[in-house]
Motif scaffolding. Structure first.
Motif, PDB file in Angstrom:
ATOM      1  N   GLN A 161      66.298 -36.843 -26.416  1.00  0.00           N
ATOM      2  CA  GLN A 161      66.201 -37.946 -25.461  1.00  0.00           C
ATOM      3  C   GLN A 161      64.751 -38.183 -25.067  1.00  0.00           C
ATOM      4  OE1 GLN A 161      68.814 -37.346 -22.114  1.00  0.00           O
ATOM      5  NE2 GLN A 161      70.610 -37.074 -23.408  1.00  0.00           N
ATOM      6  N   PHE A 162      64.029 -37.084 -24.801  1.00  0.00           N
ATOM      7  CA  PHE A 162      62.628 -37.257 -24.406  1.00  0.00           C
ATOM      8  C   PHE A 162      61.796 -37.785 -25.564  1.00  0.00           C
ATOM      9  CE2 PHE A 162      63.997 -34.452 -20.964  1.00  0.00           C
ATOM     10  CZ  PHE A 162      63.513 -35.186 -19.895  1.00  0.00           C
ATOM     11  N   ARG A 163      62.053 -37.266 -26.765  1.00  0.00           N
ATOM     12  CA  ARG A 163      61.310 -37.760 -27.928  1.00  0.00           C
ATOM     13  C   ARG A 163      61.573 -39.237 -28.137  1.00  0.00           C
ATOM     14  NH1 ARG A 163      62.839 -32.714 -30.745  1.00  0.00           N
ATOM     15  NH2 ARG A 163      61.107 -31.303 -30.374  1.00  0.00           N
ATOM     16  N   LEU A 164      62.858 -39.627 -28.003  1.00  0.00           N
ATOM     17  CA  LEU A 164      63.206 -41.024 -28.216  1.00  0.00           C
ATOM     18  C   LEU A 164      62.502 -41.904 -27.186  1.00  0.00           C
ATOM     19  CD1 LEU A 164      64.802 -43.218 -29.618  1.00  0.00           C
ATOM     20  CD2 LEU A 164      66.762 -42.671 -28.213  1.00  0.00           C
ATOM     21  N   LYS A 165      62.460 -41.424 -25.949  1.00  0.00           N
ATOM     22  CA  LYS A 165      61.776 -42.211 -24.920  1.00  0.00           C
ATOM     23  C   LYS A 165      60.327 -42.451 -25.304  1.00  0.00           C
ATOM     24  CE  LYS A 165      62.750 -40.094 -20.950  1.00  0.00           C
ATOM     25  NZ  LYS A 165      62.885 -39.925 -19.487  1.00  0.00           N
ATOM     26  N   ASN A 166      59.662 -41.380 -25.755  1.00  0.00           N
ATOM     27  CA  ASN A 166      58.260 -41.531 -26.146  1.00  0.00           C
ATOM     28  C   ASN A 166      58.105 -42.482 -27.325  1.00  0.00           C
ATOM     29  OD1 ASN A 166      57.356 -39.861 -24.143  1.00  0.00           O
ATOM     30  ND2 ASN A 166      57.576 -38.005 -25.398  1.00  0.00           N
TER      31      ASN A 166
END
Lengths: 249, 491
Positions: free
Chosen positions: A168-173
């Motif tokens: 989720q965090f990677r996708l946000k970035n």
């Protein structure tokens, strides 16, 4: 980029989408929120010419979407597993999508190498067909196929729903990067208010097919949304974060 | 509790999408099943006549006793292939406060309600009551019935047990099949023993000692109990589901098609679809079986060239018809993906043409050995192959635009009526009739070769004007695409 005029869609006399006017400019990052049945997915499908509206029209880059194919060259989208060819391996699928955009295998490989972290070693060379992957990993394949197409317009329907926290965090970035440094227009829907306010500069709140709020994200946006969704709860109490599965149409 | 299960089961049956959305399909289905049962029953009633012809030197009862065991070997083999595991039906109940014994008992008992358990009775009961009962008395006849029930139950649960086991380990199925085949070969080829005699050794004794019927009955009960225990110990999703063992799936390239660019890629994807999914694979295998049509038609001298057309059309086009009739339903689960990606409809259709052409040409090459029946046969095949590539494909694709039913690729093909609708039933008529509309007038006036030449010419013209037909299909498709996509989204 996208302009919607007098858009209306009803299913057996229930209006599911009713948008008199909406314009999304190039380079905007738009977040779509709303409870189940608010019409988010239906709106997505109409923008992608998958269903026909009763009335009104949608234009993309100034040209009508319905019945035309020009928008397909610069639009990438992932709404659900129905967008993936389930009996192919992820590699075969991604090469196929790359091939549609005249990319050689080497070019596709290059993009995929950059996505190594995002895939977290669970997608490539695992000897599985897409249908045997978990929902979260299928979502990764879908997002990767979108990025592979170097789109000007990127549309994702609840990308955060099934993936693990790290992803989720990677996708946000990745979404922020695509929007800020490559100027990709992004339209993302989600039930996770934290993520959506983090990623998007503009939030559209839908209720029963109508856009009832159109706000530019600021520090107060999150609490404003929590007030709306936390029906009947005292303000300031534990925020209600809704992470539920999208209804199946 | 059991009655609730049964009620749920009935609801599941009537509300399943498979049970035919349209009445027409349901009626055809019922007729087919009745027809099948009728055939078996007829064979059962005429059993004495059949046995007389098959074993003219033997006593009727003796030859009957001889075949029962052989039948059940065959029965076991069929069950292993076709019988469905009553599987996931208990999944929604596993986490609820319901006793394991109830669940397992239910699973084990419902397994009896299989069509396979009707066959032996339809086949053997008429003979038992027609011949054995008047000869040896009602007690002996009842002993036979009990024995047959016993072996059926035994077979039923043995097959289910082996199937469950082979879901966990694919070798089990192969080993069982090999053992069954060895048993048969050891008799018929190597003559180590005679199944016929073994069968008679038991059932023959039954005539004098009806009490022996208790042995198969006990076998059945033991097998049931064994199955019950196994299920009880393995009431977990992994053992229950019909999921096969995972093997490493590798990427495949089809170099021949890659030269066609996007169209080739699409066709390659579709070939993968055919090979990687149960139901589409079986339509291909059925296509291969049609290759033997020629042996029926060409060995029969009373059938004229008119029938050759039919045989030729089916042998070179079985796949086109069998697979094509469900188009684009095969791709239903990812049709949305196709719609939004950069694929034009004309490429999409051209890929279908490419696929059909490739398969038809391969089929034609496979039918070349039929030249044994004369070069004229080969000529007919060639003409019909051209006809299929030119005309049949276009008709199939025309109907594909009218097919709104999705197909679940993961389900098997046997007795699967999903995706069957009016458009499939309508499709076969023009496919079979059109070549005859051209051919018959000439054949009637004793110039069949002109008819044949005309068929070939039509086929060639259709191939040459293909771009025109693609345009027509495209216009047609654009007026229906939303309906198609919506139909495919309906699970």
């Amino acid at each position: 980029m996208i302009e919607i005029k007098n858009l209306k869609k009803t299913y057996s006399n229930v209006t599911v989408v009713d948008i008199p006017h909406l314009a999304i400019a190039k380079g905007e990052s738009v977040g779509l929120v709303g409870n189940n049945g608010a019409g988010k997915t239906t709106l997505f499908r109409m923008i992608l010419d998958l269903i026909l509206p009763e009335s009104g029209e949608i234009t993309s880059n100034g040209e009508v979407v319905a019945g035309h194919e020009h928008w397909k060259t610069y639009t990438a989208s992932y709404l659900d597993e129905g967008f993936l060819i389930e009996y192919l391996t992820p590699e075969e699928y991604l090469y196929f999508i790359g091939g549609l955009h005249q990319q050689s295998r080497a070019q596709v490989d290059e993009t995929l190498t950059a996505l190594g972290d995002f895939f977290n070693g669970e997608i490539l060379n695992r000897g599985k067909y897409i249908r045997d992957l978990s929902k979260g990993n299928q979502c990764k394949v879908g997002v990767a196929s979108c990025l592979l197409q170097n789109p000007q317009l990127l549309m994702l329907d609840e990308p955060f729903a099934n993936i693990d926290p790290s992803t989720q965090f990677r996708l946000k970035n990745m979404l922020k990067d695509a929007n800020k440094s490559k100027g990709v227009t992004t339209i993302v829907s989600s039930h996770d208010l934290n993520h959506i306010t983090d990623v998007c500069d503009r939030i559209l709140l839908m209720e029963k097919g109508v856009i009832i709020k159109d706000i530019a994200t600021s520090s107060s946006t999150l609490s404003e949304l929590e007030d709306y969704f936390g029906v009947g709860q005292t303000v300031g109490a534990t925020p209600v974060v809704k992470i539920d599965e999208e209804e199946n149409h | 509790m059991i009655s609730t299960f049964i009620r749920h089961e009935l609801k599941a049956f009537w509300r399943s999408k498979n049970t035919g959305k349209s009445i027409a399909v349901r009626i055809v289905m019922i007729f087919l099943i009745l027809y099948l049962f009728g055939c078996i029953l007829l064979a059962g009633i005429g059993m004495d006549k059949i046995l007389e012809i098959a074993f003219p030197n033997d006593d009727l009862v003796k030859s009957f006793c001889g075949i029962v065991l052989i039948y059940f070997l065959f029965d076991l083999f069929m069950r292993l292939q076709l019988q469905e595991l009553p599987t996931l039906r208990v999944q929604p109940y596993l986490h609820l406060p319901i006793k394991r014994n109830t669940l397992v008992g239910y699973l084990a008992i419902t397994a009896v309600f299989s069509m396979f358990n009707l066959w032996p009775f339809l086949l053997f009961l008429p003979f038992i009551f027609k011949i054995i009962a008047p000869d040896s008395g009602i007690i002996v006849a009842l002993a036979f019935v009990v024995a047959i029930i016993g072996i059926s139950v035994f077979n039923n649960y043995l097959a289910l047990y082996l199937k469950r086991k082979s879901n966990l380990n694919g070798w089990i199925f192969l080993i069982t099949a090999a053992v069954l085949i060895l048993i048969v070969i050891a008799d018929f080829w190597w003559h180590f023993y005679s199944l016929h005699n073994i069968s008679y050794a038991f059932f023959g004794r039954l005539l004098t000692m009806p009490i022996l019927a208790i042995i198969p009955a006990l076998l059945g009960i033991v097998m049931y109990y064994f199955n019950f225990l196994y299920l009880k110990q393995n009431l977990y999703l992994e053992t229950l589901t019909a999921r096969k063992v995972k093997i490493y799936k590798s990427n495949t390239d089809i170099p021949f098609l890659s030269r066609f660019g996007t169209i080739g890629d699409l066709a390659a994807n579709e070939i993968k679809l055919v090979f990687r999914n149960k139901r589409s694979r079986s339509s291909l295998i059925i296509g291969l079986f049609f290759m033997f049509y020629g042996l029926i038609f060409y060995t029969n001298k009373s059938l004229g060239q008119g029938w050759y057309l039919f045989a030729g059309m089916y042998m070179t086009g079985a796949f086109v018809v069998n697979y094509g009739q469900f188009m684009f339903g095969w791709q239903a689960s990812h049709f949305d993906g196709i719609l939004v990606s950069k694929i034009t409809f004309s490429d999409f259709v051209k890929a279908k043409y490419l696929l059909f052409t490739t398969v038809s040409v391969i089929s034609f090459v496979l039918t070349i050995p039929y030249v044994y029946f004369g070069w004229h046969v080969l000529l007919v095949h060639f003409v019909m192959c051209v006809w299929n590539i030119g005309v049949t494909t276009t008709i199939v694709l025309f109907f594909a635009n009218r097919n709104f039913k999705r197909i679940d690729l993961s389900k098997s093909g046997t007795m699967n009526w999903e995706g069957v609708g009016a458009s499939q039933l309508l499709l076969t008529l023009p496919l079979i009739l059109t070549p005859y509309i051209i051919y018959t007038p000439f054949a009637v006036f004793k110039h069949p070769d002109i008819g044949l030449a005309l068929l070939a010419a039509t086929g060639f013209i259709a191939i040459l004007t293909r771009n025109y037909w693609i345009k027509q299909l495209e216009a047609d498709y654009y007026s229906k695409r939303y309906r198609i996509a919506e139909g495919f989204r309906n699970k």
